[in-house]
Design a protein around this motif. Structure first.
Motif, short mmCIF file in Angstrom:
data_model
loop_
_atom_site.label_atom_id
_atom_site.label_comp_id
_atom_site.label_asym_id
_atom_site.label_seq_id
_atom_site.Cartn_x
_atom_site.Cartn_y
_atom_site.Cartn_z
N SER A 156 0.83 -1.20 0.00
CA SER A 156 0.00 0.00 0.00
C SER A 156 0.87 1.25 0.00
CB SER A 156 -0.91 0.02 1.23
OG SER A 156 -1.63 1.24 1.28
N ALA A 157 0.66 2.09 -1.01
CA ALA A 157 1.32 3.39 -1.09
C ALA A 157 0.33 4.51 -0.85
CB ALA A 157 1.99 3.56 -2.46
N MET A 158 -0.84 4.16 -0.29
CA MET A 158 -1.86 5.15 0.02
C MET A 158 -1.69 5.60 1.46
SD MET A 158 -3.80 5.71 -2.61
CE MET A 158 -5.18 6.53 -1.80
N ALA A 159 -1.69 6.91 1.67
CA ALA A 159 -1.65 7.42 3.04
C ALA A 159 -2.94 7.00 3.75
CB ALA A 159 -1.51 8.93 3.04
N PRO A 160 -2.85 6.22 4.82
CA PRO A 160 -4.06 5.67 5.46
C PRO A 160 -4.73 6.65 6.40
CG PRO A 160 -2.13 4.83 6.55
CD PRO A 160 -1.63 5.74 5.46
N THR A 161 -5.08 7.81 5.90
CA THR A 161 -5.76 8.82 6.72
C THR A 161 -7.15 9.12 6.18
OG1 THR A 161 -4.65 10.55 5.44
CG2 THR A 161 -3.62 9.89 7.50
N LEU B 93 -1.12 -4.05 -5.50
CA LEU B 93 -0.59 -2.72 -5.22
C LEU B 93 -1.75 -1.75 -5.10
CD1 LEU B 93 1.81 -0.66 -5.14
CD2 LEU B 93 1.67 -0.58 -7.63
N SER B 94 -1.77 -0.97 -4.02
CA SER B 94 -2.78 0.07 -3.81
C SER B 94 -2.08 1.42 -3.90
CB SER B 94 -3.44 -0.10 -2.44
OG SER B 94 -4.40 0.90 -2.20
N ILE B 95 -2.55 2.27 -4.84
CA ILE B 95 -1.77 3.46 -5.19
C ILE B 95 -2.69 4.50 -5.83
CG2 ILE B 95 -1.21 2.62 -7.51
CD1 ILE B 95 1.63 3.70 -7.10
N VAL C 233 -3.79 -4.12 -9.46
CA VAL C 233 -3.47 -2.75 -9.07
C VAL C 233 -4.77 -2.03 -8.73
CG1 VAL C 233 -2.49 -0.54 -9.81
CG2 VAL C 233 -1.40 -2.68 -10.52
N LEU C 234 -4.85 -1.55 -7.50
CA LEU C 234 -5.99 -0.74 -7.07
C LEU C 234 -5.64 0.72 -7.31
CD1 LEU C 234 -6.79 -2.59 -3.75
CD2 LEU C 234 -8.42 -2.27 -5.60
N ALA C 235 -6.27 1.34 -8.30
CA ALA C 235 -5.97 2.72 -8.69
C ALA C 235 -7.02 3.66 -8.11
CB ALA C 235 -5.93 2.85 -10.20
#
Length: 509
Positions: free
Chosen positions: A225-230, A272-274, A297-299
């Motif tokens: 995961s490259a998504m900021a988890p906020t 991949l989450s991005i 890939v989750l875009a």
């Protein structure tokens, strides 16, 4: 454990995996964590993570935090964040996720609006002293009774958590949890202003199921995961999807393309989450073509109106799932077919996975009388978006049973597809951050005559901020002293490649 065994909490889901696969790798830190926080990266099995969670939960209880109290968390995309969230749930607390770029003004407002009793952070993130920021915000929030942090050189009065996490609890405590009660609070900006959005464990599980099922996330997957988890979507596509898969969650703190490429290949990532714009850039640059195991890939589209104008997906081995984000109201997901073109979204009930004959209901889309997109379903917290005053509603009809996202939409007469045509008016989206456009004008006024702060269209993130003042350096200092986040401060950047690169990094976050 939760009161209803058929509806587990997030902590219940984690404990089930611990009982089944205690030695399986659970969490992997970013490879460049030393740069981010000054701490060495870690890897934890489920059993090791469970011990750390139990120790933190017992500490929160011993610190006097009552069940159902709000604990605010501002941390980077590292292992400690996910351990803190699960530990807070085990202690019966509600976690408010504070975006990393928020500074004292936004932090204080969020703490006061949620009545938070505690705040947890780390000593520094990307060179910024977040421990001092947390202490300053806590001093202005009368409800705060406890401040803690990870890392070294913590200020006096801040409880150090690294030693707590390393030591086993004297007595393991776990509050009775209920999946129907609030678990997570995120923050949104609507036409009515700043709004905390609480969600139950059930809401979170529903969002994670949509993403996991639509993207065909395999069991025991390695998810990077490259998504900021906020945000709701950021947490659903990382923490919740990981728990549903029962595999390994690897973390990337946005954003270093060389580190990300190395992680994808060395970890043998299955998914991949991005952010969507970055996914397209990585594909064009050939970064994903050599990934040995990447299947999905989750875009994430923070600008959902741009999905249908996006290029076709060219990766044959890794399918793309478009994730439409509508602020914190909810999301839609659609896995692209083999031709790489985005699938049309229809009005009505959406099942997941879409092609299954007897799929579960993910949500429902509708057109409001204002020509905007409405959402309802198991992940949508309708009560959080209810009008503030009864006078704003028709007394006979009562409050609506859906959330009006504010996104302009129409039906294509030829295909019947739902077309999202424009973002909510008066709201500026910069990466994962939303502002009222009128707020930009108000902040610019504080800088004196001739100062201008505006939003310019940006294909990657929706908008980017640009400022002009008689003296840009003084304008930056003034905005910093007001406690504003770097997106506004760096809008008054110098015209240099270095400053442009700094703004690009902020936008990605």
């Amino acid at each position: 454990m939760s009161q209803n065994a058929a509806s587990p909490t997030l902590d219940d889901m984690f404990r089930r995996i611990v009982a089944r696969e205690p030695g399986l790798m659970a969490l992997i830190d970013p490879a460049d964590k030393m740069r981010i926080t000054g701490q060495a990266p870690q890897r934890l099995t489920y059993a090791e993570a469970d011990r750390a969670i139990a120790a933190l939960a017992a500490h929160f209880t011993a610190a006097g935090l009552p069940v159902n109290a709000v604990i605010a968390v501002q941390m980077p995309n590292c292992i400690e964040l996910f351990l803190t969230i699960l530990a807070a749930h085990r202690a019966g607390l509600v976690v408010a996720l504070l975006p990393q770029l928020w500074r004292q003004a936004e932090l204080t407002m969020a703490l006061n609006r949620t009545g938070a009793r505690a705040i947890v952070t780390t000593s520094r993130i990307d060179g910024v002293n977040h421990a001092d920021l947390a202490m300053a915000a806590a001093a202005e929030a009368f409800s705060i009774r406890y401040v803690a942090g990870f890392g070294s050189n913590l200020p006096e009065g801040m409880a150090p958590l690294d030693d707590v996490m390393a030591a086993p609890p004297i007595i393991e405590t776990a509050a009775r949890q209920d999946s129907r009660r609030a678990a997570i609070v995120t923050f949104d900006v609507t036409a009515q202003g700043f709004r905390p959005i609480p969600r139950t464990h059930l809401h979170m599980a529903a969002g994670g199921l949509v993403l996991a099922l639509e993207s065909r996330l395999p069991q025991r997957a390695t998810l990077l995961s490259a998504m900021a988890p906020t945000s709701f979507a950021g947490l659903a596509s990382s923490l919740v999807a990981w728990l549903l898969s029962g595999g390994t969650l690897a973390l990337h703190h946005p954003f270093d393309i060389e580190v990300l490429e190395r992680q994808i290949n060395e970890l043998g990532c299955d998914a991949l989450s991005i952010p969507a714009g970055l996914a397209m850039r990585l594909s064009e640059a050939g970064v994903l073509a050599g990934a040995p195991r990447l299947q999905s890939v989750l875009a994430h589209w923070r600008t959902p109106e741009q999905v249908f104008s996006s290029p076709q997906w060219g990766e044959a081995s890794a399918a793309l799932t478009d994730v439409y984000l509508f602020g914190e109201a909810g999301l839609l997901a659609a896995r692209r077919p083999d031709n790489g073109a985005p699938l049309p979204i229809k009005l009505g009930v959406h099942g997941v996975p879409r092609e299954a004959a007897s799929s579960s209901t993910a949500g429902e889309t509708l057109l409001t009388s204002n020509g905007t997109l409405g959402l309802r379903g198991p992940m949508v917290p309708i009560a959080a978006y209810a009008p503030d005053a009864p006078s704003r509603m028709d007394i006979d009809s009562g409050p609506p049973d859906y959330v009006d996202t504010g996104y302009a939409a129409r039906i294509d007469r030829a295909t019947g597809a739902l077309c999202i045509t424009a973002p909510p008016p008066g709201i500026i989206t910069v990466g994962g951050y939303r502002f009222l456009s009128q707020d930009l004008l108000e902040w610019a006024k504080r800088l004196g005559h001739g100062a201008l702060l505006t939003a310019l269209p940006d294909k990657l993130s929706g908008y980017r901020l640009a400022g002009r003042a008689a003296d840009n350096s003084k304008a930056r200092e003034a905005l910093s002293e007001l406690g504003l986040n770097p997106l506004m401060v760096e809008a008054f950047r110098d015209s240099s490649s270095q400053a442009d690169e700094r703004q690009a990094t902020l936008t990605v976050h």
